[in-house]
Scaffold this active site. Structure first.
Site, PDB file in Angstrom:
ATOM      1  N   GLY A  80      -7.595   7.285  -0.805  1.00  0.00           N
ATOM      2  CA  GLY A  80      -6.769   8.470  -0.577  1.00  0.00           C
ATOM      3  C   GLY A  80      -5.550   8.196   0.277  1.00  0.00           C
ATOM      4  CB  CYS A 109      -2.641   8.539  -5.892  1.00  0.00           C
ATOM      5  SG  CYS A 109      -4.123   8.285  -4.883  1.00  0.00           S
ATOM      6  CE  LYS A 167      -3.446   2.760   0.445  1.00  0.00           C
ATOM      7  NZ  LYS A 167      -4.307   2.967  -0.737  1.00  0.00           N
ATOM      8  N   GLY A 168       0.457   2.266  -0.761  1.00  0.00           N
ATOM      9  CA  GLY A 168       1.197   3.524  -0.863  1.00  0.00           C
ATOM     10  C   GLY A 168       1.668   4.044   0.493  1.00  0.00           C
TER      11      GLY A 168
HETATM   12  C1  LIG Z   1      -8.704  -0.009  -3.121  1.00  0.00           C
HETATM   13  C2  LIG Z   1      -7.537   0.369  -4.012  1.00  0.00           C
HETATM   14  C3  LIG Z   1      -6.444   1.061  -3.455  1.00  0.00           C
HETATM   15  C4  LIG Z   1      -5.364   1.413  -4.247  1.00  0.00           C
HETATM   16  N1  LIG Z   1      -4.291   2.054  -3.678  1.00  0.00           N
HETATM   17  C5  LIG Z   1      -3.177   2.329  -4.429  1.00  0.00           C
HETATM   18  C6  LIG Z   1      -2.011   2.895  -3.847  1.00  0.00           C
HETATM   19  O1  LIG Z   1      -1.928   3.140  -2.633  1.00  0.00           O
HETATM   20  N2  LIG Z   1      -0.932   3.155  -4.654  1.00  0.00           N
HETATM   21  C7  LIG Z   1      -0.970   2.869  -6.000  1.00  0.00           C
HETATM   22  O2  LIG Z   1       0.012   3.099  -6.683  1.00  0.00           O
HETATM   23  N3  LIG Z   1      -2.054   2.309  -6.565  1.00  0.00           N
HETATM   24  C8  LIG Z   1      -3.158   2.031  -5.818  1.00  0.00           C
HETATM   25  N4  LIG Z   1      -4.260   1.441  -6.420  1.00  0.00           N
HETATM   26  C9  LIG Z   1      -4.225   1.153  -7.859  1.00  0.00           C
HETATM   27  C10 LIG Z   1      -3.838  -0.301  -8.138  1.00  0.00           C
HETATM   28  O3  LIG Z   1      -2.569  -0.605  -7.611  1.00  0.00           O
HETATM   29  C11 LIG Z   1      -3.869  -0.595  -9.645  1.00  0.00           C
HETATM   30  O4  LIG Z   1      -2.977   0.276 -10.295  1.00  0.00           O
HETATM   31  C12 LIG Z   1      -5.249  -0.389 -10.272  1.00  0.00           C
HETATM   32  O5  LIG Z   1      -6.254  -0.759  -9.371  1.00  0.00           O
HETATM   33  C13 LIG Z   1      -5.434  -1.136 -11.585  1.00  0.00           C
HETATM   34  O6  LIG Z   1      -5.291  -2.535 -11.432  1.00  0.00           O
HETATM   35  P1  LIG Z   1      -6.545  -3.530 -11.187  1.00  0.00           P
HETATM   36  O7  LIG Z   1      -7.565  -3.246 -12.215  1.00  0.00           O
HETATM   37  O8  LIG Z   1      -5.962  -4.911 -11.237  1.00  0.00           O
HETATM   38  O9  LIG Z   1      -7.074  -3.199  -9.815  1.00  0.00           O
HETATM   39  C14 LIG Z   1      -5.365   1.083  -5.629  1.00  0.00           C
HETATM   40  C15 LIG Z   1      -6.458   0.403  -6.180  1.00  0.00           C
HETATM   41  C16 LIG Z   1      -7.530   0.031  -5.393  1.00  0.00           C
HETATM   42  C17 LIG Z   1      -8.671  -0.720  -6.009  1.00  0.00           C
END
Ligand SMILES: Cc1cc2nc3c(=O)[nH]c(=O)nc-3n(C[C@H](O)[C@H](O)[C@H](O)COP(=O)(O)O)c2cc1C
Ligand SMILES: Cc1cc2nc3c(=O)[nH]c(=O)nc-3n(C[C@H](O)[C@H](O)[C@H](O)COP(=O)(O)OP(=O)(O)OC[C@H]3O[C@@H](n4cnc5c(N)ncnc54)[C@H](O)[C@@H]3O)c2cc1C
Ligand code: FES
Lengths: 305, 252
Positions: A74, A131, A47-48
């Site tokens: 966020g 983000c 997580k970020g």
């Molecule tokens: C609930 C949630 C939280 C996320 N938090 C972050 C984050 O903290 N940092 C980040 O780079 N991407 C974050 N993402 C983006 C994912 O890492 C990913 O780039 C994006 O969801 C696309 O992939 P997916 O369709 O397989 O989910 C988050 C996505 C979701 C659904």
């Protein structure tokens, strides 16, 4: 040693397989570790992480849309020191490469985090300049090619680990941004982060997310993600980690055909907590069935004529 | 916590729009009353998220548990039509309600579809000499559920409806207030909509009170941080730190 056809090399880091759990959907793996042996994963993108603890946005922070989800968490996280002291030690026991996803409000924040985390056991740093759910920084650094270049170059100086820049899809030309990251000194690129969107309740006339807008992920964004991975892979030489809506091994293969060295799985973990594990098992069957010596043999092998 | 295929054993319509389903798996894990499951709602209609639903009854011997839910949107509509087959779900999640040894008298306060999980508390502690005083609120008589079930196991069951069509007219929390000196509970456990929790907090009772919160969820296991609940010590995850919180802690 037994030959492992699923292993891939990402910036000189040996991954058991190309499946990485995506940042924000997997925390630091501890919870999923109660359901399956997470050491089978290629890597974990955590997580970020920000300098200080963050509470994130108010709830509701998730909405379901057709074939997708919108989130507006966020960047809630306990801050870099708690990560390093309390969370990272668990991952060390799991013996999996850890990708530290970092975010900040200022260029200095990113530099500080890269330097701080370079002094830990993390394998790689993922620069989250994409983000869509924070007001300061975040995506603002990732939209224009100049700023992608500038921040990558600045962080590069402080980062002693391989540096992967996570690109935003909310841009004019993904290839230009990929080139900017490469010129700035990135060792790899990951894409895509979520696409900014919103959901509305027609009856209450209110947005579903308290934050009004959020980031769209899941199968709904896969065609866009594939196209962007394809365009980026033709523009740069550094490896690409593709993601966006990967639910099955077939999806993962499609990303690799478009040029990805490895993939990340995000939303699929929410649909079924065992999905990342099942994708790895399916990929093994895929290489067997296609008699591949290495999964990497399919990288960029999209036939276009 | 386990990820299992849950076999649908029985589907009953309790009242229009409210379904009870029995689910079976030979390897069900330990259960704490007040815990919930995160249940797949199929993949039709592009649904990706699971639905968090509380456990109503849990039968350890026969490896069966029951859920009661209202049809709200696509996911619960899908679940309400199930007559058999296997459905993936993560069981059992969250902290749940646990009672100290010295607790002998418990007031349960339920609102609408918040009532089912309170039953699992009685089921667990009834045989240990704990007395339950149950207060259930519904919008109207036509929405009242589980009165027979609660009636059989409670020392006292009181019902209130918003329109007065059944039981007392008004808030169930006001009914509780009138009875509080008679029933003298050691603890109050509540599950229902936020306005009910606000009314409960406004009573300013000095009795320890625990409430089961709701939030839109993603993973349901504590990993995605989407299910935040604002508390005096910052955001907490409803799925993993809750769903049960001390009412003093939550910012309602
Ligand atoms: C609930 C949630 C939280 C996320 N938090 C972050 C984050 O903290 N940092 C980040 O780079 N991407 C974050 N993402 C983006 C994912 O890492 C990913 O780039 C994006 O969801 C696309 O992939 P997916 O369709 O397989 O989910 C988050 C996505 C979701 C659904
Ligand atoms: C811990 C917990 C226990 C619950 N137990 C019960 C129960 O025992 N019986 C019951 O009838 N309901 C219960 N709910 C509420 C239930 O989860 C929702 O009514 C259900 O998810 C609605 O899904 P849908 O597809 O029908 O509605 P839609 O509105 O189409 O759902 C869209 C999305 O919003 C989410 N959502 C919508 N309403 C809620 C809500 N009130 N709470 C959380 N998520 C919501 C859905 O899960 C889905 O992700 C519980 C909720 C939580 C958090
Ligand atoms: S739903 Fe994922 S942390 Fe609670």
């Amino acid at each position: 040693m037994i030959h492992n056809p699923l292993s891939v090399n990402l910036c000189n880091i040996e991954l058991k397989n190309p499946v990485i759990t995506a940042s924000g959907t997997f925390a630091c793996g501890f919870e999923y570790g109660k359901l399956y042996d997470i050491s089978k994963l290629g890597a974990i993108s955590v997580k970020g992480i920000t300098r200080e603890k963050r509470e994130g946005n108010p709830s509701p922070r998730i909405a379901e849309t057709y074939g997708g989800i919108l989130n507006s968490v966020g960047l809630q996280n306990p801050g870099v020191e708690i990560f390093a002291k309390n969370l990272l030690p668990y991952l060390e026991t799991q013996k999996i490469p850890v990708i530290a996803n970092i975010a900040g409000d200022t260029e200095q924040d990113y530099c500080y985090l890269a330097e701080r985390l370079s002094n830990t056991s993390v394998a790689m740093i993922e620069l989250n300049i994409s983000c869509p759910n924070v007001k300061e920084g975040g995506m603002a650094f990732g939209v224009k090619p100049d700023s992608v270049y500038k921040i990558t170059k600045a962080v590069r100086k402080y980062c002693k680990k391989p540096l992967m820049v996570k690109l935003s899809p909310n841009v004019a030309d993904i290839a230009e941004n990929a080139i900017a990251a490469e010129k700035g000194g990135a060792n790899a690129i990951s894409l895509i982060n979520t696409i900014k969107g919103m959901a509305v309740n027609a009856e209450t006339r209110r947005p579903i997310l308290k934050n009004i807008t959020g980031g769209l992920s899941g199968p709904a964004i896969k065609p866009i993600a594939l196209r962007m991975v394809w365009e980026a892979s033709r523009a740069v030489k550094i490896p690409i980690v593709g993601m966006g809506g990967i639910m099955t091994a077939t999806d993962a293969v499609e990303f690799m055909l478009c040029g990805a060295t490895a993939v990340q799985v995000g939303t699929a973990n929410l649909t079924n907590p065992l999905n990342a594990s099942m994708i790895i098992d399916e990929l093994r069957r895929y290489v067997d069935k296609n008699k591949l010596k290495s999964i990497s043999d399919i990288r960029g092998q999209l036939i276009t004529e | 916590m386990k990820e299992l295929f849950l076999n649908v054993r029985e589907n009953t319509t309790l009242i229009k729009g409210v379904t009870k389903i029995k689910l079976y798996n030979a390897n069900l894990p330990e259960f704490t009353p007040g815990q919930f499951i995160n249940l797949s709602a199929g993949s039709f209609d592009g649904l990706l998220l699971r639905r968090p639903i509380s456990v109503f009854k849990y039968d350890a011997e026969n490896k069966i548990f029951e859920i009661v839910f209202e049809v709200k949107g696509k996911g619960t509509a899908f679940l309400s039509r199930l007559k058999g087959g296997d459905l993936p779900g993560t069981v059992f999640l969250g902290n749940g309600f646990s009672l100290d040894q010295n607790v002998k008298r418990v007031a349960l306060v339920g609102g609408g579809l918040g009532c089912p999980p309170l039953y699992s508390v009685i089921e667990r502690y009834k045989g240990r000499g704990v007395k339950f005083y149950t207060y259930l609120g519904f919008s109207s008589q036509s929405k009242a559920i589980l009165l027979d079930d609660f009636g059989k196991v409670s020392e006292r069951l009181k019902v209130a409806t918003d329109d007065g069509s059944y039981g007392e007219k008004g808030y169930i929390t006001d009914v509780l207030k009138k009875d509080i000196d008679i029933i003298k509970p050691d603890v109050i456990l509540a599950c229902g909509p936020t306005p009910m929790f606000k009314a409960l907090k406004a009573l300013k009772l000095s009795i320890p009170t625990y409430i089961s919160m709701e939030a839109r969820m993603g993973c349901g296991i504590g990993a995605c941080s989407v299910c935040a609940c604002a508390t005096i010590s910052g955001n907490k995850r409803v799925c993993a730190d809750g769903p049960v919180f001390n009412i003093k802690e939550v910012i309602l």
